[in-house]
Write an enzyme that holds these catalytic residues in place. Structure first.
Site, PDB file in Angstrom:
ATOM      1  N   ASP A  56     -12.584  30.196 -79.446  1.00 19.56           N
ATOM      2  CA  ASP A  56     -12.741  31.430 -78.809  1.00 19.56           C
ATOM      3  C   ASP A  56     -13.843  31.678 -78.125  1.00 19.56           C
ATOM      4  O   ASP A  56     -14.234  30.086 -77.725  1.00 19.56           O
ATOM      5  CB  ASP A  56     -13.489  32.707 -80.737  1.00 19.56           C
ATOM      6  CG  ASP A  56     -13.980  33.528 -80.114  1.00 19.56           C
ATOM      7  OD1 ASP A  56     -13.804  34.141 -79.155  1.00 19.56           O
ATOM      8  OD2 ASP A  56     -15.108  33.989 -79.954  1.00 19.56           O
ATOM      9  N   MET A  57     -13.797  31.737 -77.721  1.00 19.16           N
ATOM     10  CA  MET A  57     -14.927  32.416 -76.226  1.00 19.16           C
ATOM     11  C   MET A  57     -16.539  33.167 -75.930  1.00 19.16           C
ATOM     12  O   MET A  57     -16.621  32.495 -75.801  1.00 19.16           O
ATOM     13  CB  MET A  57     -14.050  33.597 -74.514  1.00 19.16           C
ATOM     14  CG  MET A  57     -12.777  32.594 -74.501  1.00 19.16           C
ATOM     15  SD  MET A  57     -12.957  30.580 -73.711  1.00 19.16           S
ATOM     16  CE  MET A  57     -13.742  31.528 -72.008  1.00 19.16           C
ATOM     17  N   ASP A  58     -16.353  34.251 -76.213  1.00 18.88           N
ATOM     18  CA  ASP A  58     -17.245  35.109 -75.966  1.00 18.88           C
ATOM     19  C   ASP A  58     -17.946  34.834 -77.728  1.00 18.88           C
ATOM     20  O   ASP A  58     -17.909  34.636 -78.927  1.00 18.88           O
ATOM     21  CB  ASP A  58     -17.025  36.426 -75.807  1.00 18.88           C
ATOM     22  CG  ASP A  58     -16.847  37.062 -74.628  1.00 18.88           C
ATOM     23  OD1 ASP A  58     -17.237  36.718 -73.479  1.00 18.88           O
ATOM     24  OD2 ASP A  58     -15.246  37.251 -74.919  1.00 18.88           O
ATOM     25  N   GLY A 114      -9.289  36.922 -77.659  1.00 19.47           N
ATOM     26  CA  GLY A 114      -9.346  38.861 -77.721  1.00 19.47           C
ATOM     27  C   GLY A 114      -8.930  38.863 -76.742  1.00 19.47           C
ATOM     28  O   GLY A 114      -8.793  40.332 -76.208  1.00 19.47           O
ATOM     29  N   ASP A 147     -17.035  32.792 -84.521  1.00 16.74           N
ATOM     30  CA  ASP A 147     -18.186  33.299 -84.426  1.00 16.74           C
ATOM     31  C   ASP A 147     -18.181  34.843 -85.025  1.00 16.74           C
ATOM     32  O   ASP A 147     -19.026  35.086 -85.013  1.00 16.74           O
ATOM     33  CB  ASP A 147     -19.648  33.560 -82.882  1.00 16.74           C
ATOM     34  CG  ASP A 147     -18.439  34.380 -81.898  1.00 16.74           C
ATOM     35  OD1 ASP A 147     -17.818  34.746 -81.427  1.00 16.74           O
ATOM     36  OD2 ASP A 147     -19.704  35.348 -81.644  1.00 16.74           O
TER      37      ASP A 147
END
Length: 266
Positions: free
Chosen positions: A10-12, A46, A217
């Site tokens: 995931d990124m953020d 997302g 997260d």
């Protein structure tokens, strides 16, 4: 050799620190290690593909992307799969929104994200960042021709839970509805999520979930983390996510993903 053949991040709040940065020098070093060991690196987010491409502008041609929470799959710049929403359902959500002025809405297509020009300024500016390819339009009731991957809803953090419950009650039978963090909710085609997108990508490479390590997260990472053989929640992650994860990685501001990967790859 690392005990996995694919890495999903995931990124953020996970790969990126709170300033939306990561250690590019360390990533480039580890990517070389991945390539030497035949390991695929998958960005599972997302976010819009164009945002993710810019985040990895030096390496995106060598990566795979499960973008828009699994609705848009790209393997080394080649679009693999588009999972679009039914236009009638979009219209129903737009009508539903009229009773909830605290709910802000944008439609994310393959060509661009479409944002009503009269939406709240903070929501519009946030959408512009996460969707570099965007258009300001008069209304979601008159959408341009496109394949629509998801609807993104914004709201005050304290309104997230009640609005999520209201959307689930109204559309839970026809849409996949997930919170990507307090103040944000994504609505996608039923059955679409990061784990489903990852599964399709892994099959493309003749791999399975036993070959996967994943990092996340937030609530939209739960399926992905439980699907992977090695599921890591970030130390800074949602308590519900940490509760279902197999392992805990150091926080995003400590380059937790890269720390863990370095330990495996070296």
């Amino acid at each position: 050799m690392a005990p996995f053949k694919a890495i999903a991040v995931d990124m953020d709040g996970t790969f990126l620190d709170d300033q939306k940065n990561y250690d590019k020098e360390l990533f480039a070093y580890l990517l070389t290690k991945m390539n030497e060991q035949g390991i695929h690196f998958i960005v599972a987010s997302g976010n819009q593909y164009e945002r993710l491409r810019l985040d990895f502008v030096e390496h995106y041609q060598d990566l795979a992307f499960v973008a828009e929470n699994g609705a848009y799959l790209i393997d080394r710049t080649q679009a693999v799969l588009t999972q679009a929403l039914d236009l009638d359902v979009i219209k129903q959500v737009v009508t539903f929104k009229q009773a909830y002025p605290e709910l802000h809405l944008a439609a994310c297509g393959v060509k661009a994200a479409y944002i009503p020009h009269d939406e709240e300024t903070d929501f519009v500016e946030g959408m512009k960042y996460y969707c570099p390819k965007h258009e300001l339009i008069e209304s979601l009731e008159k959408l341009p021709g496109d394949a629509y991957l998801k609807l993104t809803a914004g709201m005050r953090a304290e309104d997230t839970k009640p609005l999520l419950a209201a959307l689930q009650a109204e559309f839970g039978q026809v849409l996949k509805i997930t919170s990507s963090g307090f103040g944000s909710i994504d609505l996608m085609k039923k059955g679409v999520n990061k784990a489903q997108g990852l599964d399709l990508m892994l099959k493309r490479w003749n791999l399975g979930h036993d070959d996967l390590i994943a990092f996340g997260d937030g609530g939209n990472d739960i399926e992905m983390l439980t699907h992977a053989k090695y599921g890591y929640a970030m130390e800074n992650g949602d308590p519900k996510v940490k509760a279902i994860a197999d392992y805990i990685a150091p926080a995003n501001n400590e380059a937790g993903v890269l720390q863990v990967l370095k330990g495996y790859l070296e």
